[in-house]
Structure formats: C-alpha cells, structure tokens
Design a protein around this motif. Sequence first.
Motif, short mmCIF file in Angstrom:
data_model
loop_
_atom_site.label_atom_id
_atom_site.label_comp_id
_atom_site.label_asym_id
_atom_site.label_seq_id
_atom_site.Cartn_x
_atom_site.Cartn_y
_atom_site.Cartn_z
N GLU A 115 1.99 1.54 -3.89
CA GLU A 115 1.06 1.37 -5.02
C GLU A 115 0.94 2.65 -5.86
O GLU A 115 0.88 2.58 -7.10
N THR B 107 0.83 -1.21 0.00
CA THR B 107 0.00 0.00 0.00
C THR B 107 0.87 1.26 0.00
O THR B 107 0.47 2.29 -0.55
N VAL C 110 -1.64 -3.95 -7.81
CA VAL C 110 -1.90 -2.95 -8.86
C VAL C 110 -2.31 -3.72 -10.11
O VAL C 110 -1.52 -4.52 -10.63
N ASP D 10 -6.65 -3.37 -2.34
CA ASP D 10 -6.04 -3.44 -1.02
C ASP D 10 -7.14 -3.37 0.03
O ASP D 10 -8.33 -3.35 -0.30
N PHE E 144 -6.26 -0.19 -7.83
CA PHE E 144 -5.61 -0.64 -6.60
C PHE E 144 -6.53 -1.62 -5.88
O PHE E 144 -7.71 -1.31 -5.66
#
Length: 328
Positions: A15, A12, A65, A35, A33
């Motif tokens: 990214e 994170t 990603v 996450d 993204f």
Amino acid sequence: MKYISCKISTTTDAEGLIAYLLDDRLGIDSVEFIDNVPVDDSEKEGGFFEELQPDLAADDGSAIVQFYLDENVVISSIKKGVAEIFDELNQNNPGFPVGSGELEISVSDDSDWKDKWKEYFHAFVIGDLLIRPSWESREESLLNIGKSSHDINHEIVIDPGMAFGTGSHESTRLVIEAMQKYLREGDEILDVGTGSGILSIAALLYGAEKTDGTDIDEDAVKTAYENVKENGLEGKADFFAGDIGTDEALRNKLSFGHYNIVFANILADIIIDMKDALYEATAPGGLLITSGIIDFKEKEVLDTLLSVGFRHVETNHDGEWVSIIFEK
C-alpha cells in the motif's frame, strides 16, 4: 459539485509503494489506507495522527488504497495509469504481493454526503444551550427532545456541511461545559481546530468579545463562516486555514499572547506537538481548554503541557474522552 471515489485493491505490504507511485506517476498525493493493521506510535507521520480505531478484524494482508478526484479528471487516464503501475510491479518484482490492482470507481455529489447528516443529527441541549440543525425549527427541536423554552437561554443553529463538529461528540460537550463555567464577558478566544465553528459561536453567545478560529481544512473555514452568519454573529469571528504550530504567517495574523481562553479540541498527539504554540497564544492568567483526548493519552498530555509552563486547573471525563484545563 460531483467527486470521483477510486478504490484500488492491494496488500498491506504494497500500500505504501502504491501510494508513492500514484503520487510520482499520476500526481495523486492524498490517499487513504483501508486495512486491518493496528496503528502504533512508530507509524506517526507528517503530524497527522489517528487516535482511536474501532475493533478490527484479523489482518489478512489485504488493503484498499482510496483517493478522491475532481469530476473533471479524465478517468480513462487514471485507469491506464493504475494498470501500468501494477503491470510494472508484477514484472519487476515477481513474488512480491501487490494484490489484484482492481480499480473500483464511483461518482457522487457532495450533497449526498451532506444529506447523510439529516439521518442522525438532531437537536440536543448542553446546560442552557440548545443546539439544533438548520433543517429543524426551534419548536420542532424542543418538542423532539422534551424540553421547554424556559430551560434555554442560548441557541445555536448548525449546519455541519463538510466540516466536523455538531457538538454532539463527548469531546465537544466537555469544552462547552467548561466554557459555561469559565468564560467571562469580553473574553478574546482562539479556537484551534474550529471545524464547523460551533465552539466559536457558543463562546460569542456566552459573552466573548471576539473569536479567532483556525483549521487545516479550508472547507471548515468556509463552513464556520456560514454558521456564524446563520446565527447572526457576522463580524465577531474570523477563521483562518493553517496550522499554528508550523505556520509563522498565520501566527502573525493572530493575537498571540492575548487570548483569554484557547480551545484545543483536537487529537492528543497534535496538542502535544502544538504545546509551545498553545502556550504562546494564551494570555498570562488565561486558560487553555483541551479536549479530544482519549483516556490512555491523558497523562502524556498533562505532563507535556505542564512542562512548557502551564498550571493544571482541572480534568473532566465523559466516557473514554478527556478534557484537561490549564492556566498560564
């Protein structure tokens, strides 16, 4: 047409940097993204907002990603470019957590995605309107949902294609229910965020003279035209790719100030950003029917649209989703 899905394992923390370098080095300017970081108001960027998230697991710092490529792209050059990005980051930023950089690649046909609709999109009824998929006959649909043809005055045949909008979502239902109440014969309609075109088609069935639809996705425009043709309504609807809030050329193609009803079945934050354009598009005495609003955004949308000159008509709820109707 085939497309290539690429997923890069990262963190994170990294990214955003990875996304920047993919654009700068490889020309990949559209990424997603994946996450477990909650989105808050400080993370809104570029006018596109995520409104509601599923319950997330605890954030462990890992991220993916993801991006998509045309089938003609040379995969070996992408692999080489991604490897070089991670090598450079690891060499120049020791201790900075960039993740493994593992690249997962899969190739799919867009027909695979379209066929997924058939697993869960089936016919349903909103009032006297039957909405059925193109792969089910009218008789089959009515039998499956236990309805008689005597209950149905209007019918839409829909193929979602690559565009959002089958009518089964609560937000779309709320607009159709409002349409059944307020739309009058001969009305001119603007459908902002048209998706599959279902609201435009329904409006024509309920007596609208003409509909214009807009969507930022060109695939949606294509799908909307196909669905209008499927329902025998060619020539009564026009669809345009673009954002009425920022695209002056698009606004000049539309009948701003003359629409008896404007549909805005989109995210609350986008409705708020488009407040002036929505007001300008609506005819004096006309209605703006908003939807796609999660309940905790209700007051913000209401207050914002009242501030530009709209009058509140009514608010309707379906679960956590809200539709607010205004008059100009």
